[in-house]
Design a protein around this motif. Sequence first.
Motif, PDB file in Angstrom:
ATOM      1  N   LEU A 482       0.824  -1.212   0.000  1.00  0.00           N
ATOM      2  CA  LEU A 482       0.000   0.000   0.000  1.00  0.00           C
ATOM      3  C   LEU A 482       0.856   1.260   0.000  1.00  0.00           C
ATOM      4  N   ALA A 509      -5.179  -1.470  -6.983  1.00  0.00           N
ATOM      5  CA  ALA A 509      -5.828  -1.316  -5.677  1.00  0.00           C
ATOM      6  C   ALA A 509      -7.020  -2.255  -5.553  1.00  0.00           C
ATOM      7  N   ALA A 513      -7.608  -5.323  -3.012  1.00  0.00           N
ATOM      8  CA  ALA A 513      -8.823  -5.390  -2.185  1.00  0.00           C
ATOM      9  C   ALA A 513      -9.493  -6.751  -2.321  1.00  0.00           C
ATOM     10  N   GLU A 521     -11.905  -2.251   2.363  1.00  0.00           N
ATOM     11  CA  GLU A 521     -12.203  -1.090   1.535  1.00  0.00           C
ATOM     12  C   GLU A 521     -12.247   0.210   2.343  1.00  0.00           C
ATOM     13  N   TYR A 526      -5.807   2.458   1.206  1.00  0.00           N
ATOM     14  CA  TYR A 526      -6.505   2.066  -0.018  1.00  0.00           C
ATOM     15  C   TYR A 526      -7.340   3.234  -0.545  1.00  0.00           C
TER      16      TYR A 526
END
Length: 913
Positions: A482, A509, A513, A521, A526
């Motif tokens: 991330l 991304a 997820a 989320e 994120y």
Amino acid sequence: MVGLVGRDAEVADLTALVDDLHDQGGARGDARLVLGQAGIGKSSVLQAAASYGRDRGLMVLAVAGIESEAAMPYAGLQQLLSPLLEHAESLPTGQRRALLTAFELEEGPAPQPFLVSLASLGLLTEAAAERPVLIIVDDAHWLDQPSHDALAFIARRLEREPILLLAAIRSGHDGPLLASGTPTVELLGLADDDARTMLEQHAADLDGADRTRILAEACGNPLALVELPIAWRAHGGSDTAVPLTARLERAFAARLTDLPPQTRAAALVAAVNDEGDLAEIIAAAEVLIGHPVGVDALEAAAAAGLLSYDHTRVRFRHPLVRSGVLAAEPMSRRHEAHAATAAALIDQPYRQTWHRAQAIVGIDDDVADALEGNHVIALRRGSVTSAIWALERAAQLTSGSALRGRRLLMAAEHAFGLGRADLVDRLVTAAEREELTALDIDRLEWLREIFNDGVPGDAHRVRELSDIAWRTVQAGDLDLALNLLLGAALRCWWADAGSAARASVATTAERIAGTQSADFELDPRYLAAIAVAEPVACAPRVCQLLNRVVLETVTDPDALRLYAMAAHAVGQAVHAVDFGGRAEAKLREQGRLGLLSHVLTMQILDRLELGDWEKATACVEEGKQVAADSGQPIWNTGTLALSAILAAAKGQNDEALELAARAEQLANGRRLNDLLACVQLARGYAMVATGRYAEGFTELRRVFDSTHTSFHLTERYHGIAQLAEAAAHTGQQQEATQILDALERETTGNPASVLRVQLAYARAVLAEDAQSEAAFSEALSQDLVRWPWPKARLELAYGSWLRRQRRVMESRQHLRSAETTFRLIGAQTWAEQAAIELRAAGDRSSASGPTARELLSAQELQIARLAAEGLSNREIGERLFLSPRTVGSHLYRIFPKLGIASRSQLSVRLDLA
């Protein structure tokens, strides 16, 4: 000042500061740095000032730096404050815990350096409330880094404290105190007559020719005038090709030649010892020599004028004596002295490990492991710089290439936390020569990225970072993945990388997820990554997710910062300031000034947009101070550009244009579209605020042109209302309408509040007369409770339209409301426009007197508002990193400015009742 030849003027300058502190009852404090080469008399001048201060009844606190990297973090500060520590209970809980943990007097979490600094200032101001305090810091350049940082923090905050700080720094050394902007006093060589007088006192037995040559070589240096005659008698001259400092070191070292072996050994271990502890030095000397040694081993060195000692401490006569003793011995012997010292420090593993590390050449994995352990201790005491040194030295002693690389990368991560791009680059460069693991290679990529000096919008690099992030999450390191992804997103934000590159970040991304649990989320990293990379395409999803975050349940300030970043990126101003404001409060509680400066800067534009101009101004002003305290650039390009927009909105045209020009110069070379957009916004705002509508339209139109370097996907939102207003005043409604029609088509379904509020205003002012009233009614029917500036501008525009339609009575209500709001938020230029319209509508009522925002500085407004909310001086000081006395001093000046006499009247005067 007996015995100080030729220093009357300098001593008089310092004693005058003591007199000012004493005679004015401590009304204000001050600080001075005494600069000069080795031996020039800095210590003597400080001692003269200290003696004078004691005679005048001041409390004198003193500390001296020692040339050693082994000093424990905060060792100097602890020595300085030791007489005051019994009063630590009077400090706020968080500050007291931080200070005592830093001094290892309590156990607790790693202290934030600025809480330690604030606690130190608190102890000093409490003591100064009883009697003024004089702080003497000799050889400040050799203080441990955390202590030096704390003293710089204190020096910047003495204007209203009964404290005088005097510090000596050798020429050629830099550091936080010099960078603090503290005034300096430079000591130069003695005048010829004074130099002759001093030489006569120490070389009367030498003939005239010898004295003349010594005078020439000494160049007015007092120490040289004392020591060169001694060397002259012993050796008949000196090597003039060698710098004076080196000759003095040799002169001191030469006295060791005839001293007994045990004295030389004791002097050497004293020179490598970082604390001057007599018992440690004697114990180490015994190890070095191999047989028992008594204190009398130091007698010959004391008789030779090299050092002095008492029951507990050994002190070299001058720092050049220490360096001379070290220079007189071969490296192998110095290593033996460090090893002997380590052997004497069995009960002090931190210092023992350091000396072991200095006693070896080559590889030693045991010492390397111990040094890695030392870095944890350094962090626990709040010294990141000591931790970095320990890890870097550990890497040098490590046999395995992969482990060596990992330790260098660990050091680089800590350097990143300090904002030290230069250090990160050096450590990363060293690490990439090693055989790194796959994850460490990815970590190296992230570290290289965070201070990258490549092209921010480089599409290839964005896609590469996205690929590395996916590879990293597959290897099991989600945090690093991330971080890498956010780095890629920020490249897209600062400069246009193209739609494909932006999409690669968002796609990666979403892939990440898909590998995580359902609540992923809401991970702030994120959210920030997709919002920053695709602020238009991902806006609906980001807004929906942000609405699910319960602000009050988020306690991690970094998470709050990232939520604020995501909200700002997509144009959700209310979310941005709510998350940013809570992050700011948490960072203040924790004393984390490094991130605080980022959060303050990030709020400026959204606070402006919402009409909280007081807070926006405070963010600019405090951001500068915090950036200085945390060692970050005060005026980075982003802050310049945002400050320019704020100044422009206030009608401070010249200042806005000057700031914009500076920001453009810095941003242009790298084609930073985001900052260039802000530059154009500043220029457009400045023109519109001062009635130069045609120029304003030209400047603002560029922000909406996708082929122009100042185009930015969401920064353009902030120019919509200004563009429409400029167009309405210059007959360019059709072109403006075409621009906004295209924007609305592009952002269909986008709920971003900045976009919607600005478009509603634009549609109203651009509408034909037949549709204007309906457009204004629709715009004003929005929920604008948190948007006083846009609402007031709508009221001004609507009231002006009503007046032009000869509906004068109706217009006055809207114009009065607009003028009142403008004055309340500090938008004086806009208030004047409303007043002009009111007069044209036949309203002759005079405007009210100046508001608090007009009378007080940004910091005074902060203090006044917090006091009005019922906070005590101590609580206000904790929030703003000021002492309670400084807060009281501010309030003392605020009351007469506002025409009030007590705290209870503040809420009414500030319109808070």
